[in-house]
Scaffold this active site. Sequence first.
Site, PDB file in Angstrom:
ATOM      1  N   GLY A 231      21.256  26.505  26.296  1.00 50.62           N
ATOM      2  CA  GLY A 231      22.399  26.158  25.179  1.00 50.62           C
ATOM      3  C   GLY A 231      23.598  26.543  25.533  1.00 50.62           C
ATOM      4  O   GLY A 231      24.583  26.331  25.128  1.00 50.62           O
TER       5      GLY A 231
ATOM      6  N   GLY B  41      21.469  24.968  30.062  1.00 52.19           N
ATOM      7  CA  GLY B  41      21.461  26.174  30.253  1.00 52.19           C
ATOM      8  C   GLY B  41      21.200  27.142  29.255  1.00 52.19           C
ATOM      9  O   GLY B  41      21.955  27.837  29.031  1.00 52.19           O
TER      10      GLY B  41
ATOM     11  N   SER C 122      15.586  23.708  30.397  1.00 52.61           N
ATOM     12  CA  SER C 122      16.805  24.330  30.403  1.00 52.61           C
ATOM     13  C   SER C 122      18.042  23.451  30.818  1.00 52.61           C
ATOM     14  O   SER C 122      18.825  23.991  31.501  1.00 52.61           O
ATOM     15  CB  SER C 122      17.022  25.787  31.111  1.00 52.61           C
ATOM     16  OG  SER C 122      16.059  26.604  30.454  1.00 52.61           O
TER      17      SER C 122
ATOM     18  N   LEU D 285      25.527  25.672  28.176  1.00 55.16           N
ATOM     19  CA  LEU D 285      26.466  24.655  28.265  1.00 55.16           C
ATOM     20  C   LEU D 285      26.857  23.671  27.294  1.00 55.16           C
ATOM     21  O   LEU D 285      27.854  22.866  27.242  1.00 55.16           O
ATOM     22  CB  LEU D 285      25.608  23.500  29.154  1.00 55.16           C
ATOM     23  CG  LEU D 285      25.653  24.310  30.771  1.00 55.16           C
ATOM     24  CD1 LEU D 285      24.323  23.364  31.528  1.00 55.16           C
ATOM     25  CD2 LEU D 285      26.847  24.086  31.580  1.00 55.16           C
TER      26      LEU D 285
ATOM     27  N   TYR E 164       3.545  30.743  24.117  1.00 55.63           N
ATOM     28  CA  TYR E 164       4.607  30.218  23.027  1.00 55.63           C
ATOM     29  C   TYR E 164       4.091  30.930  21.718  1.00 55.63           C
ATOM     30  O   TYR E 164       2.932  30.816  21.393  1.00 55.63           O
ATOM     31  CB  TYR E 164       4.809  28.884  23.059  1.00 55.63           C
ATOM     32  CG  TYR E 164       5.477  28.245  24.140  1.00 55.63           C
ATOM     33  CD1 TYR E 164       5.943  29.132  25.296  1.00 55.63           C
ATOM     34  CD2 TYR E 164       5.785  26.975  24.448  1.00 55.63           C
ATOM     35  CE1 TYR E 164       6.819  28.642  26.461  1.00 55.63           C
ATOM     36  CE2 TYR E 164       6.442  26.479  25.574  1.00 55.63           C
ATOM     37  CZ  TYR E 164       6.962  27.435  26.539  1.00 55.63           C
ATOM     38  OH  TYR E 164       7.559  26.686  27.641  1.00 55.63           O
TER      39      TYR E 164
END
Length: 414
Positions: A300, A298, A295, A302, A110
């Site tokens: 973002g 999804g 997620s 959804l 990350y």
Amino acid sequence: MATSATFTTIGIISQLKLTRHSIQPLSNVTGRRSRKLVVRTSSLKTPISAKQAEKNAMQYRKLGDSDLVISEITLGTMTFGEQNTEKESHEILSYAFENGINILDSSEAYPIPMKKETQGKTDLYIASWLKSQPRDKVIIATKVSGYSEQSSFLRDNAKVLRVDAANIKESVEKSLKRLNTDYIDLLQIHWPDRYVALFGEYMYDYSKWRPSVPIVEQLRAFKELIDEGKVRYIGVSNETSYGVMEFVHAAEVEGLPKIVSIQNSYSLLVRCRFEVDLVEVCHPKNCNIGLLAYSPLGGGSLTGKYLDINSEAARKGRLNLFPGYMERYNTSLSREATIKYIEMAKKHGLTPVQLALGFVRDRPFMTSSIIGATSVEQLKEDIDAFFTAERPLPQEVMADIEDIFKRYRDPTIF
């Protein structure tokens, strides 16, 4: 998991309007110390029923066979250092932990997208925030990267990343240094050393099989780190039923540490990969592996923000900021399915976020939902939705979800 999980509840501080001194140190939610939670009812502004408090409370669940008792929301941090500044990251972390979250999820890879120029910033931002926090009240989960020919910059001298003893040790030593901590609570393999269908690839490609690092060798390397006190527990991510069974079997036969968790994608749009057979493997009566779902919104999608590509929310969203990233949520039947779920949510008086997070929250095999945010406002909306959606979601809502699911089974693959 929920059917056999150990539950503890604590009302979200702001919702219960407790004074700062009304709460004694929290119980064994990190698995390090045993203390009791005492809420003095005299400090409550208005009486609330036990049932109401339960709905507005964070639940804590035992993670697999470990002693870790984690909040049902895990804070995702992959935007720290890319979409979020250090100050913003600290604000998000503080809001999360002030509202009952006790676990964060990071990775040596990350922030995302993975780049040599930014790699490790996420951990550095977490470390600077952690300086002002009691270490034993923060559960740190991080990940060692799997096989990669593109990410050799993660190592000092490697052309290909592998999950072997040398790579695991170097990864952990660097993570500990960046995080400025003596130990990692949960170390996960980000993706396997062997070939598996990953990140939007759905079907196993028979021709892509390759030799891989024996799982026993991987577990022996983890055991050394556990024996040294640098790692407490281990888990896997983006794993299959075969992989989980191999890890569990090898640990049992060789007397090595057993994995306690699996971090896989799970949402209204991605269900089959886990529900078909992993749910049986991970069942508490079988291998007892806790699911950390990433997620749950999804990516973002959804929320519905990507349905209007010209909206400000869509333009600022990572699916548009980083071309090709999670494109399966934008260029497949998942867009059509998302519209159906949003229409159904409206029909039942729910927001899209309430529906999506409430669904994942209520699955009987769920240990914790990983929720990331690029602002405190966004995180607040997600946490509020998580607790204001009726628990469990009404039967009629679940029936409508299943009706849509029958028409759109894992639509991201098409």
